[in-house]
Design a protein around this motif. Structure first.
Motif, mmCIF file in Angstrom:
data_model
loop_
_atom_site.group_PDB
_atom_site.id
_atom_site.type_symbol
_atom_site.label_atom_id
_atom_site.label_comp_id
_atom_site.label_asym_id
_atom_site.label_seq_id
_atom_site.Cartn_x
_atom_site.Cartn_y
_atom_site.Cartn_z
ATOM 1 N N VAL A 179 0.877 -1.171 0.000
ATOM 2 C CA VAL A 179 0.000 0.000 0.000
ATOM 3 C C VAL A 179 0.912 1.219 0.000
ATOM 4 O O VAL A 179 1.676 1.426 0.949
ATOM 5 C CB VAL A 179 -0.938 0.021 1.222
ATOM 6 C CG1 VAL A 179 -1.814 1.266 1.196
ATOM 7 C CG2 VAL A 179 -1.788 -1.230 1.255
ATOM 8 N N LEU A 180 0.849 2.012 -1.066
ATOM 9 C CA LEU A 180 1.771 3.128 -1.249
ATOM 10 C C LEU A 180 1.014 4.450 -1.227
ATOM 11 O O LEU A 180 -0.099 4.549 -1.751
ATOM 12 C CB LEU A 180 2.523 2.984 -2.579
ATOM 13 C CG LEU A 180 3.285 1.662 -2.780
ATOM 14 C CD1 LEU A 180 3.930 1.625 -4.145
ATOM 15 C CD2 LEU A 180 4.334 1.464 -1.690
ATOM 16 N N SER A 181 1.643 5.438 -0.642
ATOM 17 C CA SER A 181 1.031 6.766 -0.551
ATOM 18 C C SER A 181 0.975 7.422 -1.928
ATOM 19 O O SER A 181 1.902 7.303 -2.732
ATOM 20 C CB SER A 181 1.838 7.633 0.417
ATOM 21 O OG SER A 181 1.371 8.961 0.413
ATOM 22 N N CYS A 182 -0.136 8.139 -2.175
ATOM 23 C CA CYS A 182 -0.312 8.848 -3.446
ATOM 24 C C CYS A 182 -1.011 10.174 -3.161
ATOM 25 O O CYS A 182 -2.243 10.242 -3.158
ATOM 26 C CB CYS A 182 -1.122 8.001 -4.437
ATOM 27 S SG CYS A 182 -1.427 8.824 -6.019
ATOM 28 N N PRO A 183 -0.257 11.250 -2.903
ATOM 29 C CA PRO A 183 -0.895 12.554 -2.673
ATOM 30 C C PRO A 183 -1.689 12.987 -3.900
ATOM 31 O O PRO A 183 -1.182 12.963 -5.025
ATOM 32 C CB PRO A 183 0.301 13.486 -2.416
ATOM 33 C CG PRO A 183 1.420 12.570 -2.009
ATOM 34 C CD PRO A 183 1.204 11.299 -2.765
ATOM 35 N N MET A 184 -2.935 13.366 -3.695
ATOM 36 C CA MET A 184 -3.834 13.694 -4.802
ATOM 37 C C MET A 184 -4.308 15.134 -4.713
ATOM 38 O O MET A 184 -4.532 15.660 -3.626
ATOM 39 C CB MET A 184 -5.050 12.757 -4.807
ATOM 40 C CG MET A 184 -4.715 11.299 -4.978
ATOM 41 S SD MET A 184 -6.220 10.272 -5.021
ATOM 42 C CE MET A 184 -5.486 8.635 -5.068
ATOM 43 N N GLN A 185 -4.468 15.755 -5.860
ATOM 44 C CA GLN A 185 -5.081 17.063 -5.989
ATOM 45 C C GLN A 185 -6.455 16.858 -6.632
ATOM 46 O O GLN A 185 -6.541 16.409 -7.772
ATOM 47 C CB GLN A 185 -4.216 17.993 -6.839
ATOM 48 C CG GLN A 185 -2.841 18.270 -6.243
ATOM 49 C CD GLN A 185 -2.911 18.990 -4.913
ATOM 50 O OE1 GLN A 185 -3.767 19.855 -4.706
ATOM 51 N NE2 GLN A 185 -2.021 18.645 -3.989
ATOM 52 N N LEU A 186 -7.520 17.193 -5.895
ATOM 53 C CA LEU A 186 -8.870 16.843 -6.312
ATOM 54 C C LEU A 186 -9.694 18.046 -6.762
ATOM 55 O O LEU A 186 -10.918 17.966 -6.820
ATOM 56 C CB LEU A 186 -9.596 16.130 -5.164
ATOM 57 C CG LEU A 186 -8.944 14.832 -4.682
ATOM 58 C CD1 LEU A 186 -9.626 14.326 -3.422
ATOM 59 C CD2 LEU A 186 -8.981 13.762 -5.763
ATOM 60 N N GLN A 187 -9.041 19.155 -7.111
ATOM 61 C CA GLN A 187 -9.803 20.323 -7.554
ATOM 62 C C GLN A 187 -10.628 20.019 -8.805
ATOM 63 O O GLN A 187 -11.724 20.565 -8.971
ATOM 64 C CB GLN A 187 -8.871 21.497 -7.842
ATOM 65 C CG GLN A 187 -8.288 22.166 -6.609
ATOM 66 C CD GLN A 187 -6.981 21.524 -6.177
ATOM 67 O OE1 GLN A 187 -6.674 20.410 -6.580
ATOM 68 N NE2 GLN A 187 -6.208 22.235 -5.361
ATOM 69 N N LEU A 188 -10.123 19.150 -9.688
ATOM 70 C CA LEU A 188 -10.813 18.848 -10.936
ATOM 71 C C LEU A 188 -11.629 17.556 -10.860
ATOM 72 O O LEU A 188 -12.146 17.102 -11.894
ATOM 73 C CB LEU A 188 -9.798 18.737 -12.084
ATOM 74 C CG LEU A 188 -8.973 19.996 -12.374
ATOM 75 C CD1 LEU A 188 -7.977 19.722 -13.501
ATOM 76 C CD2 LEU A 188 -9.870 21.167 -12.735
ATOM 77 N N TYR A 189 -11.742 16.958 -9.700
ATOM 78 C CA TYR A 189 -12.482 15.701 -9.547
ATOM 79 C C TYR A 189 -13.931 15.871 -10.031
ATOM 80 O O TYR A 189 -14.603 16.837 -9.655
ATOM 81 C CB TYR A 189 -12.476 15.311 -8.076
ATOM 82 C CG TYR A 189 -13.206 14.037 -7.744
ATOM 83 C CD1 TYR A 189 -12.549 12.828 -7.747
ATOM 84 C CD2 TYR A 189 -14.564 14.056 -7.415
ATOM 85 C CE1 TYR A 189 -13.224 11.664 -7.422
ATOM 86 C CE2 TYR A 189 -15.244 12.896 -7.095
ATOM 87 C CZ TYR A 189 -14.559 11.703 -7.100
ATOM 88 O OH TYR A 189 -15.225 10.552 -6.789
ATOM 89 N N PRO A 190 -14.446 14.967 -10.896
ATOM 90 C CA PRO A 190 -13.871 13.706 -11.385
ATOM 91 C C PRO A 190 -13.182 13.814 -12.745
ATOM 92 O O PRO A 190 -13.047 12.810 -13.444
ATOM 93 C CB PRO A 190 -15.112 12.817 -11.498
ATOM 94 C CG PRO A 190 -16.176 13.772 -11.935
ATOM 95 C CD PRO A 190 -15.869 15.087 -11.280
ATOM 96 N N PHE A 191 -12.765 15.009 -13.127
ATOM 97 C CA PHE A 191 -12.047 15.180 -14.390
ATOM 98 C C PHE A 191 -10.542 15.263 -14.140
ATOM 99 O O PHE A 191 -9.813 15.882 -14.911
ATOM 100 C CB PHE A 191 -12.520 16.460 -15.096
ATOM 101 C CG PHE A 191 -14.002 16.502 -15.348
ATOM 102 C CD1 PHE A 191 -14.545 15.895 -16.468
ATOM 103 C CD2 PHE A 191 -14.854 17.146 -14.473
ATOM 104 C CE1 PHE A 191 -15.911 15.930 -16.703
ATOM 105 C CE2 PHE A 191 -16.227 17.191 -14.707
ATOM 106 C CZ PHE A 191 -16.745 16.579 -15.827
ATOM 107 N N ASP A 192 -10.080 14.641 -13.067
ATOM 108 C CA ASP A 192 -8.699 14.808 -12.635
ATOM 109 C C ASP A 192 -7.772 13.760 -13.221
ATOM 110 O O ASP A 192 -8.187 12.695 -13.672
ATOM 111 C CB ASP A 192 -8.629 14.755 -11.103
ATOM 112 C CG ASP A 192 -9.249 13.479 -10.550
ATOM 113 O OD1 ASP A 192 -10.217 12.981 -11.147
ATOM 114 O OD2 ASP A 192 -8.773 12.973 -9.523
ATOM 115 N N THR A 193 -6.507 14.078 -13.218
ATOM 116 C CA THR A 193 -5.427 13.173 -13.581
ATOM 117 C C THR A 193 -4.447 13.155 -12.420
ATOM 118 O O THR A 193 -3.958 14.208 -12.010
ATOM 119 C CB THR A 193 -4.726 13.622 -14.868
ATOM 120 O OG1 THR A 193 -5.666 13.635 -15.942
ATOM 121 C CG2 THR A 193 -3.584 12.676 -15.223
ATOM 122 N N GLN A 194 -4.173 11.969 -11.892
ATOM 123 C CA GLN A 194 -3.337 11.841 -10.706
ATOM 124 C C GLN A 194 -1.975 11.244 -11.071
ATOM 125 O O GLN A 194 -1.850 10.476 -12.020
ATOM 126 C CB GLN A 194 -4.015 10.963 -9.652
ATOM 127 C CG GLN A 194 -5.362 11.481 -9.184
ATOM 128 C CD GLN A 194 -5.288 12.835 -8.511
ATOM 129 O OE1 GLN A 194 -4.238 13.237 -8.018
ATOM 130 N NE2 GLN A 194 -6.406 13.548 -8.478
#
Length: 419
Positions: free
Chosen positions: A151-166
């Motif tokens: 299980v690895l950490s993945c900091p996400m930016q969710l301003q464009l959710y659900p049109f986001d790219t992580q």
């Protein structure tokens, strides 16, 4: 007779194969035993220079990408390769150029102390045997593979959710060896995927490999990083969020075509659409972290809530207007017979208001015959309410269509431009 000869021939083949296997195993033992007595597993393979450790992974699956905890789970084979000159051996009859070492052999020789820097939790697979492979070549090249779930950490930016790219990293680093002892490089094929590899909610659009080595107070430690660029598929959200909420907003406009007097029907439609929109908004945000910024899906749901709420407020305004009947307030009063010069009654009426100057002027205007002796025109509140409903039938749909145009141009077009 023929059957007996066949059985004898098969038995001879089996016996020959068994003897060959025994000979190979014996040769492996004879080859390894002289190497290990003077071997120091705590010392690096090259005393005078840093050892090159080549890394790669074989991805079996991404079986969870969690926005709420901002991490992802992956099952993979971690591949490592390096050369240890102390383990070179002579090739005996070209039979054992590569030796698969026995289980737990990795505890007897030097291996890199590679770990995942962004790990939250990880484990080796041990069903039905320990899923590790250690292979040794006559040149001293060591090939080490271990199956790991992490299980690895993945900091996400969710301003464009659900049109986001992580961008989710997988970072390899040495725990204790500095770059004076070892350094990392990539295998010829650093990342391979299982042929059935699928992501239910994302699409893997790109892989980025980079060197993340950095200096710290205790030295410079080798580090390599794989970044998985993942673009979210919006099909689920179109079906479960956008299309239903779109139709809920349209349903709220049905009240504009219902008679003003049908209070129960119009209020029921308004309240139900507000409740449905609120519940849908809560469901869409249930799996997301409590971030302090506005997301793209929040903009949509808040706007839909505003439209259904203003539809209910529109009926409140219409209901108030429909109750306004009779002349304007400054002309409210009673009609009395007009007195003639001789004290008798004449044809016509006079509108009286309790001392209001405007009313007195209007009364004088009536008495002088400027308005033909007619009372002021009564304002029809029901007619005005119907005009508001008619205006709303066009204003609300056009406003919502304009919002949709701006929304999808702002979020969906940049989303589609990502490769």
């Amino acid at each position: 007779m023929l059957a007996s000869n066949v059985l004898v021939f098969i038995a001879c083949l089996i016996g020959t194969h068994t003897r060959l296997d025994s000979a190979v195993i014996s040769n492996k033992t004879q080859t390894l035993n002289p190497l290990l007595p003077d071997y120091d597993k705590d010392a690096s393979p090259n005393q005078n220079k840093a050892t090159e450790v080549r890394l790669g992974v074989y991805i079996n699956s991404f079986y969870s990408i969690n926005e709420q905890t901002m991490d992802y789970s992956v099952s993979m084979h971690l591949r490592q390769s390096w050369q240890d000159p102390r383990l070179k051996f002579s090739d005996i009859n070209s039979r054992i150029a590569n030796i698969r070492l026995a289980e737990n052999s990795w505890n007897k020789i030097w291996i890199p102390d590679t770990f995942f820097r962004n790990e939250k939790g990880a484990s080796f697979h041990e069903v039905t045997v320990k899923n590790r492979l250690l292979r040794l070549a006559s040149t001293g090249d060591v090939w080490y593979v271990a199956k790991i779930s992490a299980v690895l950490s993945c900091p996400m930016q969710l301003q464009l959710y659900p049109f986001d790219t992580q961008s989710c990293p997988m970072t390899f680093e040495s725990f204790g060896y500095t770059m004076d002892t070892m350094y990392f490089s990539w295998l010829d094929h650093p990342v391979d995927f299982d042929e059935n590899f699928r992501l239910p909610q994302f699409k893997l659009v790109q892989l980025v490999l980079r060197d993340c080595s950095q200096n710290s107070t205790t030295g410079a430690f080798p580090c390599l990083e794989i970044r998985f660029i993942l673009r979210r598929n919006i099909g689920y959200f179109l079906i479960q969020v956008y299309v239903p909420s779109f139709f809920i907003v349209i349903i709220s406009w049905v009240s504009f075509w219902i008679n003003v007097d049908a209070s129960a029907a119009r209020v029921t439609i308004g309240l139900l659409t507000i409740l449905m929109t609120t519940m849908m908004s809560g469901g869409a945000s249930a799996t997301l972290p409590r971030v302090s910024y506005i997301k793209a899906i929040d903009v949509w749901m808040i706007t839909c809530l505003v439209f259904v709420f203003t539809s209910l407020i529109e009926y409140a305004v219409v209901n108030v207007l429909a109750r306004r009947q009779g002349p304007p307030s400054h002309l409210q009063g009673s009609a009395i017979p007009r007195k003639g010069p001789d004290g008798g009654e004449e044809c016509g009426t006079e509108w009286v208001d309790g001392g209001n100057p405007t009313a007195e002027n209007d009364t004088r205007r009536l008495e002088s015959g400027e308005d033909g002796g007619k009372p002021p025109e009564v304002v029809d509140g029901i007619l005005l309410a119907r005009r508001v409903d008619t205006f709303s039938r066009f204003f609300f749909p056009l406003s919502f269509l304009l919002f949709n145009f701006v929304y999808w141009m702002a979020y969906a077009v940049p989303y589609r431009s990502v490769p």
